[in-house]
Design a protein around this motif. Structure first.
Motif, PDB file in Angstrom:
ATOM      1  N   ASP A   1       0.833  -1.203   0.000  1.00  0.00           N
ATOM      2  CA  ASP A   1       0.000   0.000   0.000  1.00  0.00           C
ATOM      3  C   ASP A   1       0.864   1.249   0.000  1.00  0.00           C
ATOM      4  OD1 ASP A   1      -2.616   1.061  -0.076  1.00  0.00           O
ATOM      5  OD2 ASP A   1      -2.522   1.519   2.054  1.00  0.00           O
ATOM      6  N   GLY A   2       1.944   1.212   0.766  1.00  0.00           N
ATOM      7  CA  GLY A   2       2.847   2.362   0.806  1.00  0.00           C
ATOM      8  C   GLY A   2       3.533   2.620  -0.521  1.00  0.00           C
ATOM      9  N   LEU A   3       3.785   1.559  -1.276  1.00  0.00           N
ATOM     10  CA  LEU A   3       4.396   1.698  -2.601  1.00  0.00           C
ATOM     11  C   LEU A   3       3.382   2.084  -3.672  1.00  0.00           C
ATOM     12  CD1 LEU A   3       6.726  -1.444  -2.607  1.00  0.00           C
ATOM     13  CD2 LEU A   3       7.442   0.949  -2.403  1.00  0.00           C
ATOM     14  N   GLY A   4       2.095   2.009  -3.335  1.00  0.00           N
ATOM     15  CA  GLY A   4       1.056   2.313  -4.308  1.00  0.00           C
ATOM     16  C   GLY A   4       0.923   1.276  -5.395  1.00  0.00           C
ATOM     17  N   LEU A   5       1.249   0.017  -5.078  1.00  0.00           N
ATOM     18  CA  LEU A   5       1.165  -1.056  -6.062  1.00  0.00           C
ATOM     19  C   LEU A   5      -0.151  -1.810  -5.893  1.00  0.00           C
ATOM     20  CD1 LEU A   5       4.783  -2.533  -5.917  1.00  0.00           C
ATOM     21  CD2 LEU A   5       3.790  -1.093  -7.716  1.00  0.00           C
ATOM     22  N   PRO A   6      -1.026  -1.787  -6.896  1.00  0.00           N
ATOM     23  CA  PRO A   6      -2.271  -2.543  -6.789  1.00  0.00           C
ATOM     24  C   PRO A   6      -1.982  -4.026  -6.604  1.00  0.00           C
ATOM     25  CG  PRO A   6      -2.359  -0.999  -8.629  1.00  0.00           C
ATOM     26  CD  PRO A   6      -0.941  -1.036  -8.159  1.00  0.00           C
ATOM     27  N   ALA A   7      -2.628  -4.646  -5.615  1.00  0.00           N
ATOM     28  CA  ALA A   7      -2.322  -6.043  -5.305  1.00  0.00           C
ATOM     29  C   ALA A   7      -3.546  -6.753  -4.736  1.00  0.00           C
ATOM     30  CB  ALA A   7      -1.167  -6.129  -4.313  1.00  0.00           C
ATOM     31  N   ARG A   8      -3.570  -8.058  -4.956  1.00  0.00           N
ATOM     32  CA  ARG A   8      -4.592  -8.941  -4.407  1.00  0.00           C
ATOM     33  C   ARG A   8      -3.881 -10.061  -3.668  1.00  0.00           C
ATOM     34  NH1 ARG A   8      -7.157 -13.774  -6.372  1.00  0.00           N
ATOM     35  NH2 ARG A   8      -9.365 -13.951  -5.768  1.00  0.00           N
ATOM     36  N   LEU A   9      -4.140 -10.183  -2.374  1.00  0.00           N
ATOM     37  CA  LEU A   9      -3.469 -11.169  -1.533  1.00  0.00           C
ATOM     38  C   LEU A   9      -4.499 -12.175  -1.052  1.00  0.00           C
ATOM     39  CD1 LEU A   9      -2.460  -8.006  -0.645  1.00  0.00           C
ATOM     40  CD2 LEU A   9      -0.595  -9.383   0.265  1.00  0.00           C
ATOM     41  N   VAL A  10      -4.180 -13.462  -1.205  1.00  0.00           N
ATOM     42  CA  VAL A  10      -5.126 -14.536  -0.913  1.00  0.00           C
ATOM     43  C   VAL A  10      -4.614 -15.365   0.258  1.00  0.00           C
ATOM     44  CG1 VAL A  10      -6.404 -16.486  -1.852  1.00  0.00           C
ATOM     45  CG2 VAL A  10      -5.681 -14.628  -3.369  1.00  0.00           C
ATOM     46  N   ARG A  11      -5.440 -15.466   1.307  1.00  0.00           N
ATOM     47  CA  ARG A  11      -5.094 -16.309   2.457  1.00  0.00           C
ATOM     48  C   ARG A  11      -5.326 -17.783   2.117  1.00  0.00           C
ATOM     49  NH1 ARG A  11      -8.302 -12.155   4.782  1.00  0.00           N
ATOM     50  NH2 ARG A  11      -7.085 -10.651   6.026  1.00  0.00           N
ATOM     51  N   HIS A  12      -4.859 -18.663   2.972  1.00  0.00           N
ATOM     52  CA  HIS A  12      -4.990 -20.094   2.733  1.00  0.00           C
ATOM     53  C   HIS A  12      -6.443 -20.567   2.802  1.00  0.00           C
ATOM     54  CE1 HIS A  12      -0.685 -20.918   2.568  1.00  0.00           C
ATOM     55  NE2 HIS A  12      -0.567 -19.995   3.504  1.00  0.00           N
ATOM     56  N   ASP A  13      -7.311 -19.793   3.461  1.00  0.00           N
ATOM     57  CA  ASP A  13      -8.722 -20.168   3.512  1.00  0.00           C
ATOM     58  C   ASP A  13      -9.508 -19.608   2.319  1.00  0.00           C
ATOM     59  OD1 ASP A  13      -8.957 -17.466   4.064  1.00  0.00           O
ATOM     60  OD2 ASP A  13      -9.861 -17.722   6.046  1.00  0.00           O
TER      61      ASP A  13
END
Length: 321
Positions: free
Chosen positions: A289-301
């Motif tokens: 978020d601080g880098l301003g990079l759009p991202a999607r992070l997926v948990r193991h569930d």
């Protein structure tokens, strides 16, 4: 009467131990575009394969501390890998080669994953990226005898960047290059952008044709990469292992994330960020978020977190890749 949908030229084949997919907005340019992509992949494999005895990386890793002259392709790939280490404070370290070998990833992955017996040696930390000397002007590399390089992911991402740029320059059309989830687009995209399916639970043998995307996003320029603990995973002596290593321990990252997808100005930039996010685990969200990079992070569930403007999963329902 609605206008006919534009025809896209496409080709998928095996390369660099994964699948490669090429899309071009002008089907008439597909064959020359494929020739450029195939040539780039051959050059990167000859330079950076850890398992080919005729590769430059093999020579560097077996030089016992002696200086080795290298090609511009290898020098560029190593420069990118060392920059990745610097940008991530060592979380993405190209000196994890010995760490991977100790965990059983000491040969082509197709063969390595077939071995299931217990490991015979203890894990070993990365050799230390600051100990690698690269002379870009004279194209020479010196690696200590106890250090083994693995350029892995960053070299593949660099190949996507280089190939997409070369194809766009030669053909003048829009292009998408996808190397096992490392994606780069260049030139004028289709009217609605390039539709990219995101599948966090991909396995080693999956391809774009066999995957069921969990989300579809549109990109118009730059790069996108997904790093996952499930794609290159194996089991030895009852232990589940994967290829994303914590350099300080030499062990696979025990991350709260199963997969991380990142969009950036280049495929290299996206790949560095997605790999580092797996290693950083719960520290990854504020960092991205601080880098301003759009991202999607997926948990193991299967639950997800999105940052920096990446669309929430619900926003993509009904989309097709």
């Amino acid at each position: 009467m609605p206008a006919a949908a534009p025809t896209i030229g496409s080709r998928t084949f095996q390369a660099l131990g994964t699948f490669a997919t090429l899309l071009v907005t002008d089907p008439d340019t597909l064959e020359p575009a494929y020739g450029l992509l195939a040539a780039e992949l051959r050059a990167m494999d000859r330079a950076c394969s850890r398992f080919r005895s005729d590769s430059e990386l093999w020579r560097v890793n077996h030089a016992r501390g002696r200086r080795v002259p290298v090609s511009s392709v290898f020098a560029d790939a190593l420069a990118v890998a060392l920059a990745a280490a610097s940008l991530t404070d060592g979380d993405v370290d190209p000196t994890c080669g010995r760490s991977l070998a100790r965990l059983g990833y000491d040969r082509d992955f197709t063969l390595a994953r077939q071995q299931s017996g217990p490991l015979r040696q203890a894990p070993v930390p990365a050799g230390g990226w600051r100990r690698v000397a690269l002379d870009l002007d004279r194209r020479g590399v010196t690696v200590p005898a106890d250090v083994m390089l693995d350029l892995g992911a960053t070299a593949k991402a660099l190949a996507a960047d280089r190939a997409a740029a070369a194809i766009e320059a030669a053909t003048g059309c829009g292009v998408l290059v996808n190397l096992g989830g490392d994606i780069r687009v260049a030139g004028q995209p289709p009217e609605t952008g390039w539709r990219v399916g995101i599948a966090e639970d991909a396995g080693f043998e999956d391809s774009t044709a066999s995957l069921e995307p969990r989300q579809v996003v549109a990109i118009r320029d730059g790069g996108l990469a997904t790093s996952s603990t499930s794609v290159r995973s194996w089991r030895r002596g009852g232990a589940d292992l994967h290829h994303i290593i914590v350099p300080a321990t030499g062990l696979p990252a025990d991350s709260c994330w199963q997969a991380v997808s990142v969009a950036a100005a280049s495929c290299v930039g996206a790949n560095i960020a997605s790999t580092a996010a797996i290693v950083r685990s719960d520290r990854a969200v504020p960092w991205l978020d601080g880098l301003g990079l759009p991202a999607r992070l997926v948990r193991h569930d299967g639950s997800t977190v999105t940052v920096a403007g990446w669309p929430a999963d619900a926003e993509s329902k009904g989309c097709q890749p």
